[in-house]
Scaffold this motif. Structure first.
Motif, short mmCIF file in Angstrom:
data_model
loop_
_atom_site.label_atom_id
_atom_site.label_comp_id
_atom_site.label_asym_id
_atom_site.label_seq_id
_atom_site.Cartn_x
_atom_site.Cartn_y
_atom_site.Cartn_z
N SER A 55 3.67 51.05 11.67
CA SER A 55 4.45 52.29 11.55
C SER A 55 5.93 52.03 11.34
N LEU A 56 6.30 50.77 11.09
CA LEU A 56 7.70 50.42 10.85
C LEU A 56 7.95 50.03 9.40
N GLU A 57 6.92 50.14 8.55
CA GLU A 57 7.05 49.58 7.22
C GLU A 57 8.00 50.37 6.31
N LEU A 60 8.32 56.27 7.87
CA LEU A 60 7.44 55.86 8.97
C LEU A 60 8.26 55.37 10.17
N GLY A 61 9.30 54.60 9.89
CA GLY A 61 10.16 54.10 10.96
C GLY A 61 10.88 55.22 11.69
N HIS A 62 11.32 56.23 10.92
CA HIS A 62 12.00 57.35 11.56
C HIS A 62 11.04 58.21 12.37
N VAL A 108 28.87 51.94 5.83
CA VAL A 108 27.58 51.93 6.54
C VAL A 108 26.61 52.73 5.67
N ARG A 109 25.40 52.89 6.14
CA ARG A 109 24.42 53.68 5.39
C ARG A 109 23.80 54.73 6.28
N ALA A 110 23.66 55.94 5.76
CA ALA A 110 23.03 57.03 6.51
C ALA A 110 21.83 57.55 5.74
N GLY A 111 20.90 58.17 6.46
CA GLY A 111 19.74 58.76 5.82
C GLY A 111 18.45 58.23 6.42
N PHE A 112 17.46 57.98 5.55
CA PHE A 112 16.13 57.57 6.02
C PHE A 112 15.81 56.11 5.70
#
Length: 392
Positions: free
Chosen positions: A100-102, A347-349, A338-342
């Motif tokens: 579920s982290l892929e 799956l990780g979120h 930096v980076r924001a979003g998904f």
């Protein structure tokens, strides 16, 4: 006139920057001196270009504990390598296990194979901190299971998967193990034989400190994949089929020789510094960043707790402030990237409980300075303070 401050780059999980000076020099030297097609001629420039590729393979083999450098196929990036592995191995009726982290680079090829060929897939859940239970992975294995695919480190949580345990389980159960090393190659120690890795997909432009457009896939000597692309290789040109010899079988078309020259120099730098030294420095910066951010009211850091082992990824949310707004303000007002979003990992979120909001991800690198970490902490603190004032 641009009067902005010099950039503080904390987006190394996407692409590392800056690069060692030798990387840039190697790319330029290759373009100036060896700008010919490798493996496509016997003249001196073509031979030199071929040598660039083989030297890079040898260095990568040394870094990853690979016995035969020709078991490494160059790719455009990790995504390309993962598609070669997943689409080249799985056949109709097969079952694949992932986590579920892929990243979408694993999930989407699997979903495409489900739609096109009816393969079956199971995504084993990690906990909120990114911890994966190997026993649950083993319990998901069926008589049809052909492959276990796992990220060595989550690109959202920084959690490190128990790859050696997965490798032992896979070998014992007769299943192949594919490792996505996008966030670990060049930072964590990897030995494909000792860890039971059958397929290792890696990028050139992240921890290996090379340029974009480079990467590769290690394919175990005893494992054959269906090529993702068919075409010219410079060998067996009279045959209508793709040759079986490695690495030609998996490298149709002209390779990115200048990029691979830069990658080779990046790997040389990593070998000289050692992954142990690199990880230790990045961990020190990461823990300092976590400690500073956790002292700010309303900040939640995703992934392993402070002090627990992780890669140099610090994803966080701030109560009452949209992650995209936070990233925008850090860039425009403080010159911090930096980076924001998904982060291409819904799956990780879902695992972290941030599917509705996304998160901000700061990722230090080997060339990040302690002063950069202090600046990041101070900037977030100021933005939070301003936000409270506006809400008040």
């Amino acid at each position: 006139m641009d009067d902005r401050k010099p950039i503080i780059y904390l987006d190394n999980a996407a692409t590392s920057w800056p690069k060692p000076p030798g990387v840039v020099e190697a790319i330029e030297r290759n373009v100036r001196e060896n700008a010919a097609n490798p493996g496509r001629g016997s003249h001196e420039m073509a031979v030199k270009a071929s040598r660039v590729l083989f030297d890079a393979r040898k260095r990568l083999a040394r870094l990853f504990g690979i016995g035969n450098p020709n078991d490494i196929a160059f790719a455009l990036n990790t995504t390309h390598a993962l598609n070669l592995a997943i689409q080249g191995l799985l056949k109709p009726g097969d079952h694949v296990i992932a986590t579920s982290l892929e990243h979408n680079s694993v999930r989407r090829p699997i979903e495409a194979m489900k739609r096109r060929f009816g393969i079956e897939a199971t995504f084993v859940a990690a906990d909120e901190q990114g911890r994966l239970n190997v026993k649950e992975v083993e319990a998901a294995i069926t008589s049809k299971t052909k492959l276990i695919a796992a990220s060595h480190s989550s690109n959202l949580l920084g959690a490190i998967a128990p790859i050696a345990e997965l490798g032992e389980t896979a070998r014992r159960r007769g299943v192949k193990l594919l490792v996505d090393a996008a966030q670990s190659a060049g930072t964590l120690s990897i030995d494909v034989e000792a860890m039971g890795i059958d397929l290792l997909a890696f990028p050139g432009h992240k921890g290996l400190l090379g340029p974009q457009g480079t990467g590769g896939l290690y394919i175990h000597t005893d494992l054959e994949l269906e090529p993702l692309m068919h075409g010219g290789t410079g060998s067996k040109s009279e045959a209508p089929e793709q040759p079986t010899v490695r690495p030609d079988r998996y490298e149709a078309g002209t390779q990115n020789t200048p990029g691979i020259a830069g990658l080779s120099e990046g790997v040389r730098f990593v070998l000289g510094e050692t992954t142990k030294t690199i990880h230790a420095k990045e961990s020190e910066l990461t823990f300092a960043l976590m400690e500073g951010l956790l002292a700010i009211p309303g900040v939640r850091i995703l992934g392993p707790e402070l002090g627990a082992e992780r890669t140099a990824i610090v994803s966080f949310t701030v109560e009452g402030i949209d992650p995209s707004e936070m990233a925008f303000l850090l860039d425009r007002q403080f010159g911090i990237a930096v980076r924001a979003g998904f982060h291409c990992t819904p799956l990780g979120h879902e695992t972290a409980g941030t599917y509705e909001t996304g998160a901000v991800r700061a990722s230090p690198g080997y060339f990040t300075e302690k002063a950069d970490i202090v600046s990041m902490i101070d900037a977030v603190k100021e933005i939070v303070t301003m936000g409270k004032g506006n809400r008040g």
